[in-house]
Design a protein around this motif. Sequence first.
Motif, PDB file in Angstrom:
ATOM      1  N   ARG A   1       0.762  -1.257  -0.083  1.00 59.99           N
ATOM      2  CA  ARG A   1      -0.074  -0.155  -0.117  1.00 59.99           C
ATOM      3  C   ARG A   1       0.720   1.251  -0.033  1.00 59.99           C
ATOM      4  O   ARG A   1       1.966   1.406   0.757  1.00 59.99           O
ATOM      5  CB  ARG A   1      -0.818  -0.013   1.207  1.00 59.99           C
ATOM      6  CG  ARG A   1      -1.899   1.146   1.295  1.00 59.99           C
ATOM      7  CD  ARG A   1      -2.155   1.988   2.549  1.00 59.99           C
ATOM      8  NE  ARG A   1      -0.616   2.516   3.061  1.00 59.99           N
ATOM      9  CZ  ARG A   1      -0.383   3.632   2.803  1.00 59.99           C
ATOM     10  NH1 ARG A   1      -0.912   4.337   1.794  1.00 59.99           N
ATOM     11  NH2 ARG A   1       0.969   4.076   3.071  1.00 59.99           N
TER      12      ARG A   1
ATOM     13  N   LYS B   1      -6.249  -2.684  -1.216  1.00 58.77           N
ATOM     14  CA  LYS B   1      -5.130  -3.118  -1.647  1.00 58.77           C
ATOM     15  C   LYS B   1      -5.245  -4.598  -2.189  1.00 58.77           C
ATOM     16  O   LYS B   1      -4.781  -5.100  -3.203  1.00 58.77           O
ATOM     17  CB  LYS B   1      -3.832  -2.829  -0.993  1.00 58.77           C
ATOM     18  CG  LYS B   1      -2.481  -3.240  -1.464  1.00 58.77           C
ATOM     19  CD  LYS B   1      -2.546  -2.355  -2.809  1.00 58.77           C
ATOM     20  CE  LYS B   1      -0.984  -2.681  -3.654  1.00 58.77           C
ATOM     21  NZ  LYS B   1      -0.925  -1.631  -4.940  1.00 58.77           N
TER      22      LYS B   1
ATOM     23  N   ASP C   1      -6.052   0.860  -5.440  1.00 64.64           N
ATOM     24  CA  ASP C   1      -5.204   1.584  -4.770  1.00 64.64           C
ATOM     25  C   ASP C   1      -5.951   2.853  -4.160  1.00 64.64           C
ATOM     26  O   ASP C   1      -7.011   3.159  -4.494  1.00 64.64           O
ATOM     27  CB  ASP C   1      -4.129   2.150  -5.706  1.00 64.64           C
ATOM     28  CG  ASP C   1      -3.121   1.013  -5.830  1.00 64.64           C
ATOM     29  OD1 ASP C   1      -2.422   0.793  -4.934  1.00 64.64           O
ATOM     30  OD2 ASP C   1      -2.964   0.402  -6.858  1.00 64.64           O
TER      31      ASP C   1
END
Length: 235
Positions: free
Chosen positions: A16, A170, A175
């Motif tokens: 992430r 994620k 995202d």
Amino acid sequence: MNPEQVQFVDDAIRSRHSVRAFLSTPVDAQIIKDILEVACRAPSGTNTQPWKVYVVTDKKRDEMVDRVCKAQLEIYKHPEKAAEYQETFPYYPEKWISPFIDRRRENGWGLYGLLNIQKGEKEKMAAQQLRNYQLFDAPVGLYFTVNKAMGIGSKMDISMMIQNVMVAAKARGLDTCPQAAWNHFHPIVLEVLGASDDEELVCTVALGYANPDEIVNTFITPREPVEKFTVFLSE
């Protein structure tokens, strides 16, 4: 958990990072709901669950972006207008000290360097700052609020919930980019959301699929080693 499960969780956390360029590909509403159902397992003081989340897409998203971008551009032309948009709680300190200011500068110039923005290029800096309010082209904006009656602990609670959102996203191939920058424009944001007067904007998160062709998405911030921020006590 078996080793494979541990690795999957660790990979989701480690991979992430704040994405600053998204594809326009829509995100299925059921996926967003699944993410929020997982994320709400975050702990909260005495199980108050103080969070409220607004999922903004399509025309409402465009309205939000348009209104806030216009306000930001107006401030750029007339800096004194910034006084009209003040965050309801200080995210950053009034006076910076080391090592925090050093990390902040490293982060800023690392990002600007990647984008070929040199010191003093105010127009380029302003354009990049505006990208925040364009949600970096993400098709989904998540706006997190808490009730004003709640204490600072509730902001800690909702922060853990937001982290869960980003990790769960994620794990599903999505995202995110968490943004405190929107907090200054809370009067506009809360009006567009139709939020009640007792709500306070805490954070905005851009959500979508990262654009793999944008160089800005290769920017990964470093982390200090565990030994530098941890004290182990046993006796």
